[in-house]
Design a protein around this motif. Sequence first.
Motif, PDB file in Angstrom:
ATOM      1  N   MET A 170       0.835  -1.206   0.000  1.00 57.26           N
ATOM      2  CA  MET A 170       0.000   0.000   0.000  1.00 57.26           C
ATOM      3  C   MET A 170       0.868   1.253   0.000  1.00 57.26           C
ATOM      4  O   MET A 170       0.559   2.225  -0.695  1.00 57.26           O
ATOM      5  N   ARG A 171       1.962   1.234   0.746  1.00 58.98           N
ATOM      6  CA  ARG A 171       2.830   2.403   0.838  1.00 58.98           C
ATOM      7  C   ARG A 171       3.547   2.689  -0.474  1.00 58.98           C
ATOM      8  O   ARG A 171       3.607   3.835  -0.915  1.00 58.98           O
ATOM      9  N   TYR A 172       4.075   1.668  -1.143  1.00 63.49           N
ATOM     10  CA  TYR A 172       4.763   1.974  -2.397  1.00 63.49           C
ATOM     11  C   TYR A 172       3.774   2.217  -3.540  1.00 63.49           C
ATOM     12  O   TYR A 172       4.078   2.957  -4.468  1.00 63.49           O
ATOM     13  N   LYS A 173       2.579   1.659  -3.466  1.00 60.64           N
ATOM     14  CA  LYS A 173       1.553   1.973  -4.474  1.00 60.64           C
ATOM     15  C   LYS A 173       1.103   3.431  -4.344  1.00 60.64           C
ATOM     16  O   LYS A 173       0.775   4.069  -5.341  1.00 60.64           O
ATOM     17  N   GLU A 174       1.093   3.960  -3.132  1.00 58.04           N
ATOM     18  CA  GLU A 174       0.767   5.380  -2.929  1.00 58.04           C
ATOM     19  C   GLU A 174       1.820   6.259  -3.591  1.00 58.04           C
ATOM     20  O   GLU A 174       1.503   7.298  -4.179  1.00 58.04           O
ATOM     21  N   ILE A 175       3.081   5.861  -3.511  1.00 60.48           N
ATOM     22  CA  ILE A 175       4.145   6.621  -4.172  1.00 60.48           C
ATOM     23  C   ILE A 175       3.938   6.582  -5.683  1.00 60.48           C
ATOM     24  O   ILE A 175       4.013   7.618  -6.357  1.00 60.48           O
ATOM     25  N   GLU A 176       3.620   5.405  -6.228  1.00 60.20           N
ATOM     26  CA  GLU A 176       3.368   5.297  -7.669  1.00 60.20           C
ATOM     27  C   GLU A 176       2.174   6.147  -8.078  1.00 60.20           C
ATOM     28  O   GLU A 176       2.214   6.838  -9.102  1.00 60.20           O
ATOM     29  N   ARG A 177       1.097   6.103  -7.291  1.00 61.08           N
ATOM     30  CA  ARG A 177      -0.095   6.891  -7.598  1.00 61.08           C
ATOM     31  C   ARG A 177       0.229   8.377  -7.607  1.00 61.08           C
ATOM     32  O   ARG A 177      -0.198   9.118  -8.481  1.00 61.08           O
ATOM     33  N   SER A 178       1.024   8.812  -6.637  1.00 58.32           N
ATOM     34  CA  SER A 178       1.378  10.222  -6.537  1.00 58.32           C
ATOM     35  C   SER A 178       2.251  10.666  -7.700  1.00 58.32           C
ATOM     36  O   SER A 178       2.098  11.782  -8.206  1.00 58.32           O
ATOM     37  N   ILE A 179       3.167   9.819  -8.115  1.00 61.15           N
ATOM     38  CA  ILE A 179       3.998  10.159  -9.276  1.00 61.15           C
ATOM     39  C   ILE A 179       3.121  10.308 -10.509  1.00 61.15           C
ATOM     40  O   ILE A 179       3.249  11.274 -11.267  1.00 61.15           O
ATOM     41  N   ASN A 180       2.210   9.374 -10.710  1.00 60.80           N
ATOM     42  CA  ASN A 180       1.333   9.429 -11.880  1.00 60.80           C
ATOM     43  C   ASN A 180       0.379  10.608 -11.847  1.00 60.80           C
ATOM     44  O   ASN A 180      -0.119  11.024 -12.884  1.00 60.80           O
ATOM     45  N   ALA A 181       0.126  11.171 -10.668  1.00 60.40           N
ATOM     46  CA  ALA A 181      -0.782  12.311 -10.548  1.00 60.40           C
ATOM     47  C   ALA A 181      -0.097  13.647 -10.821  1.00 60.40           C
ATOM     48  O   ALA A 181      -0.774  14.664 -10.929  1.00 60.40           O
TER      49      ALA A 181
END
Length: 167
Positions: free
Chosen positions: A84-95
């Motif tokens: 969940m923590r690294y997926k949040e980083i990926e989501r934030s980069i894509n945003a």
Amino acid sequence: MTLYDLGLDWSEQEREQIIEYAKEALNSYRVLKRRERMMLQAEAPDVKSPTFSDMPRSQNLSNSSEDRMIHYLAALEEAKDLRMRYKEIERSINACQGDDGVYVSLLRLKYIEGKQLYAICNQLNYGDTWLYEKGLDKALSLFAETWDFGRIPREVRNGKNAEKTRK
């Protein structure tokens, strides 16, 4: 639209702090992903039924099968949290928005794929001057605004020590 686009810029000291915290969050990406892989490699323990015999039993009162199962389930739970923590980083980069996705590409290449800055410049067709003077700082600022719904700028603005609240 971001705070940066609206002109609600930060002071130089706040900007430096925000960029440092964004770097820390992004640098944790590969560590989180590696730890998650390690946790998922834990093998499920064999659960054997107890044996009955006339032999004297050990004075050890702990149940090692049960302990191994508890550790295995805890490892799975921690792997889920790390994901969940690294997926949040990926989501934030894509945003991150702006300049036809160049900031998203810059962050992905540097922090997710781990490429060197000269290789990133070649791949994006930008000079290293742009990267060092504008590109990387703007990309990190955009990431800070999107990661965990802008937690880094809020903590810096409120004067809280982001290091303490992240742990």
